[in-house]
Design a protein around this motif. Structure first.
Motif, PDB file in Angstrom:
ATOM      1  N   ASN A   1      36.722  -4.310 -20.466  1.00 55.72           N
ATOM      2  CA  ASN A   1      37.695  -3.282 -20.836  1.00 55.72           C
ATOM      3  C   ASN A   1      37.657  -2.182 -19.790  1.00 55.72           C
ATOM      4  OD1 ASN A   1      39.298  -1.303 -22.038  1.00 55.72           O
ATOM      5  ND2 ASN A   1      38.627  -1.838 -24.091  1.00 55.72           N
ATOM      6  N   SER A   2      38.715  -2.083 -19.010  1.00 55.15           N
ATOM      7  CA  SER A   2      38.751  -1.086 -17.942  1.00 55.15           C
ATOM      8  C   SER A   2      38.719   0.330 -18.489  1.00 55.15           C
ATOM      9  CB  SER A   2      40.016  -1.278 -17.096  1.00 55.15           C
ATOM     10  OG  SER A   2      41.180  -1.030 -17.871  1.00 55.15           O
TER      11      SER A   2
ATOM     12  N   SER B   1      36.914   1.351 -12.695  1.00 53.17           N
ATOM     13  CA  SER B   1      38.110   1.071 -13.496  1.00 53.17           C
ATOM     14  C   SER B   1      39.294   0.728 -12.601  1.00 53.17           C
ATOM     15  CB  SER B   1      38.441   2.290 -14.365  1.00 53.17           C
ATOM     16  OG  SER B   1      39.557   2.034 -15.179  1.00 53.17           O
ATOM     17  N   VAL B   2      39.416   1.446 -11.483  1.00 50.53           N
ATOM     18  CA  VAL B   2      40.506   1.187 -10.529  1.00 50.53           C
ATOM     19  C   VAL B   2      40.385  -0.217  -9.946  1.00 50.53           C
ATOM     20  CG1 VAL B   2      41.363   1.784  -8.230  1.00 50.53           C
ATOM     21  CG2 VAL B   2      40.989   3.576  -9.928  1.00 50.53           C
ATOM     22  N   PHE B   3      39.191  -0.598  -9.539  1.00 50.22           N
ATOM     23  CA  PHE B   3      39.018  -1.910  -8.906  1.00 50.22           C
ATOM     24  C   PHE B   3      39.106  -3.049  -9.906  1.00 50.22           C
ATOM     25  CE2 PHE B   3      36.556   0.567  -5.582  1.00 50.22           C
ATOM     26  CZ  PHE B   3      37.569   0.466  -4.651  1.00 50.22           C
ATOM     27  N   PHE B   4      38.751  -2.796 -11.162  1.00 49.00           N
ATOM     28  CA  PHE B   4      38.852  -3.860 -12.157  1.00 49.00           C
ATOM     29  C   PHE B   4      40.303  -4.140 -12.521  1.00 49.00           C
ATOM     30  CE2 PHE B   4      38.742  -5.379 -16.621  1.00 49.00           C
ATOM     31  CZ  PHE B   4      38.101  -6.587 -16.382  1.00 49.00           C
ATOM     32  N   LEU B   5      41.098  -3.080 -12.712  1.00 49.78           N
ATOM     33  CA  LEU B   5      42.522  -3.239 -13.032  1.00 49.78           C
ATOM     34  C   LEU B   5      43.336  -2.242 -12.223  1.00 49.78           C
ATOM     35  CD1 LEU B   5      42.983  -3.822 -16.883  1.00 49.78           C
ATOM     36  CD2 LEU B   5      43.370  -5.399 -15.017  1.00 49.78           C
ATOM     37  N   PRO B   6      43.715  -2.599 -11.008  1.00 51.58           N
ATOM     38  CA  PRO B   6      44.470  -1.656 -10.167  1.00 51.58           C
ATOM     39  C   PRO B   6      45.900  -1.407 -10.625  1.00 51.58           C
ATOM     40  CG  PRO B   6      44.246  -3.779  -9.069  1.00 51.58           C
ATOM     41  CD  PRO B   6      43.404  -3.845 -10.302  1.00 51.58           C
ATOM     42  N   ASN B   7      46.358  -2.130 -11.645  1.00 54.04           N
ATOM     43  CA  ASN B   7      47.730  -1.918 -12.118  1.00 54.04           C
ATOM     44  C   ASN B   7      47.828  -0.832 -13.187  1.00 54.04           C
ATOM     45  OD1 ASN B   7      46.622  -3.171 -14.372  1.00 54.04           O
ATOM     46  ND2 ASN B   7      47.639  -5.125 -14.015  1.00 54.04           N
ATOM     47  N   ARG B   8      46.723  -0.129 -13.467  1.00 54.73           N
ATOM     48  CA  ARG B   8      46.721   0.970 -14.437  1.00 54.73           C
ATOM     49  C   ARG B   8      46.806   2.309 -13.704  1.00 54.73           C
ATOM     50  NH1 ARG B   8      47.097  -3.198 -17.126  1.00 54.73           N
ATOM     51  NH2 ARG B   8      45.976  -3.649 -19.064  1.00 54.73           N
TER      52      ARG B   8
END
Length: 587
Positions: free
Chosen positions: A494-495, A521-528
């Protein structure tokens, strides 16, 4: 008591064991399903022991390859489990329950107190029960277990639900083709009830598995392979027609949810990267979430990804492929043992002409290729029924009649021990609900004490851990809150939790640690957009002012295309504009 009455009684107990995993609880935690299953197993074991004493059965099943492989899988899984972290203690208990159930069913089959056909009817009946349940949900007569879906049955979403109904369908088809009396019509009614709800579930994996398994059943039940040499042309033409229909259907199914397919392919790519590093032994039982998070983050951090990869990336709870997840956690050793078990059972099933159960197993195997059925206790139990029904029930006589019931007595003791070990779901749920109410009404200190009492029995539940950690954060107990957040990340990807940890570090004025977790968090889900927004605020903070980094991250907040646009994104962008003007940083 006649043999028919005994079989009817044991079939009812078997039906109860399967249905015990359908029990609905207020909070979705799989460990709760083990409690009713444990008591049904105890009743079944006691009933078997009683019948053994009354009728002086003096047979026991041979130990065959399927027994050896199943017990080897269980032993290997338990050995690889990290008892120090206790990420999923309930899975160990589930394995014990499965072994008890397997042993009881094998014993009942060997003593002819249960037959493979009884097991088939039990599976079909539970499939009908789920079908009726889904129909009632579809027409709002019964609540769904997920706010986003109309149909879930006893499961949490339509995927596993459709998979369960799909594996029961081939068994009903076999019974329909096999019988010519009233059972023929009962099987037809069962098939129709399942057929009515399967399309509404919108699970392509369940459709494919059920269709191919049904063709398998028809092919073997009608003995079509015998006509291969005399009617090769008809076979070839039929095969080509089925192939063309399959290709067209596959294209249509693919276009139905493209991003869903691409998302699973992206997950499989990361899982395969993880497997490549430890292909033999894997990373250990229950390690998927933490391992997967590292490899998805590494992929995005490397920059070697496409726009589509960024678009379809998410927070996967499972690998959406049981074989890959099995390989990642247990290595190729457990995967080889599982494949060997399946091969032995199918071989025995075909030899005994249990085509319906073979078809059900095939449906399950195909469904497991693109879904996550083994994450639900219900699928473990039904898979145990399927495999036992296919195994050879040949038994041997026991010369010492005083020892003929030792097996059932041991199962009684083990079942009673499991019942004693498992905590009552009712008490846990009541306490959890009180904690929620206290937290929402301002009694956070009392809520924290309640969460602390529940922690030993619910430390495996991500939802509980998240609520407990949030409660601690609201009470300014940031260090302990972050410890719980770290445990959560071992249980589930969970980002957003990375950002929660970062915000706790901000409250402790530990800006470097906060930056580290915001970047995670950025590297786990950069589309957020949200992690970029938090980083921008961090870099604009006078205590950690970094104008160059602020410009870079603020540009992402203002111009990066979000996965789903919302008013919150507009508010974040407006605030970043105000911050840049206040700090005199030109964007």
């Amino acid at each position: 008591m006649s043999r028919t009455s005994i079989r009817m009684f044991m079939s009812l107990l078997a039906f109860g064991c399967l249905c015990s995993t359908f029990w609905q609880f207020q909070f979705p935690d799989f460990s709760f399903a083990l409690y009713p299953l444990a008591y049904l197993l105890l009743i079944t074991a006691v009933g078997s022991c009683f019948l053994s004493f009354c009728f002086r059965n003096n047979t026991r099943p041979y130990m065959n390859l399927s027994d050896i492989f199943l017990f080897s899988i269980a032993a290997y899984y338990i050995i690889r489990y990290n008892f120090g972290e206790q990420l999923a203690q309930w899975r160990i208990i589930l394995w014990v329950e499965i072994l008890i159930l397997w042993t009881l069913l094998r014993w009942l089959l060997s003593n002819r107190m249960l037959t493979s056909e009884n097991i088939s009817w039990v599976i079909v009946t539970t499939g009908v029960l789920q079908s009726v349940w889904g129909i009632l949900q579809l027409y709002d007569f019964c609540p769904s277990n997920h706010v986003g879906y109309d149909i879930t049955g006893s499961f949490l979403n339509p995927g596993p639900y459709s998979g369960y109904v799909g594996l029961a369908f081939p068994v009903a088809l076999h019974l329909f083709l096999k019988h010519k009396n009233c059972k023929h019509w009962l099987a037809l009614v069962a098939m129709l009830s399942m057929f009515c709800i399967l399309p509404a579930g919108m699970s392509r994996s369940a459709w494919v598995g059920s269709i191919i398994a049904s063709l398998w059943v028809v092919f073997y039940e009608k003995g079509l392979f015998r006509y291969w040499h005399s009617r090769k042309r008809i076979f070839i033409v039929s095969f080509l027609i089925i192939l063309i229909i399959g290709i067209i259907g596959g294209v249509l199914i693919f276009n139905l949810k493209k991003d869903s397919v691409y998302g699973r392919l992206f997950i499989w790519e990361n899982v395969c990267s993880a497997i490549a590093e430890r292909p033999i032994t894997g990373y250990g039982s229950c390690s998927f979430s933490s391992v997967y998070a590292n490899f998805q983050s590494a992929k995005f951090k490397s920059g070697d990804y496409s726009d589509r990869d960024e678009r379809v990336a998410g927070n996967p709870e499972y690998a959406f492929n049981e074989y890959l997840q099995m390989w990642l956690e247990g290595g190729c050793i457990i995967l080889i043992l599982f494949v060997a078990l399946i091969f032995v059972c199918i071989k025995q099933g075909l030899r005994q002409k249990q085509y319906g159960l073979c078809g059900s197993l095939l449906s399950f195997l195909l469904f497991a290729f693109t879904s996550y059925p083994l994450q639900y206790p219900a699928f473990w139990v039904v898979l145990c029924f399927i495999l036992v029904g296919m195994t050879n029930p040949v038994s041997m006589n026991i010369k010492n009649n005083h020892n003929h019931n030792v097996i059932t007595m041991i199962m009684c003791v083990l079942s009673a021990a499991v019942c004693h070990v498992l905590p009552s779901p009712k008490k846990q749920i009541e306490t959890w609900e009180k904690c929620r109410i206290l937290q929402s009404t301002g009694g956070k200190r009392l809520a924290m004490e309640g969460y602390e009492l529940l922690y030993p029995s619910l430390k495996h539940c991500p939802q509980f851990i998240l609520e407990y950690a949030q409660c601690l954060a609201e009470l300014a107990s940031y260090e302990k809150s972050n410890q719980l957040y770290e445990r959560y990340l071992k249980l589930q990807c969970n980002s957003l939790v990375y950002t929660m940890i970062g915000q706790n570090y901000l409250h402790m004025d530990r800006y470097r640690d906060a930056e580290r977790y915001f970047l995670k968090s950025v590297f786990f889900l950069p589309n957020r957009i949200y992690p970029y927004y938090l980083l921008a605020k961090l870099y604009a903070n006078p205590k950690s002012l970094q104008p160059d980094k602020f410009k870079e991250v603020a540009y992402k907040v203002l111009y990066k295309k979000p996965k789903v646009h919302s008013e919150a994104i507009d508010e974040m962008r407006d605030e970043i504009q105000r911050i840049s003007q206040k700090c005199n940083i030109a964007l």
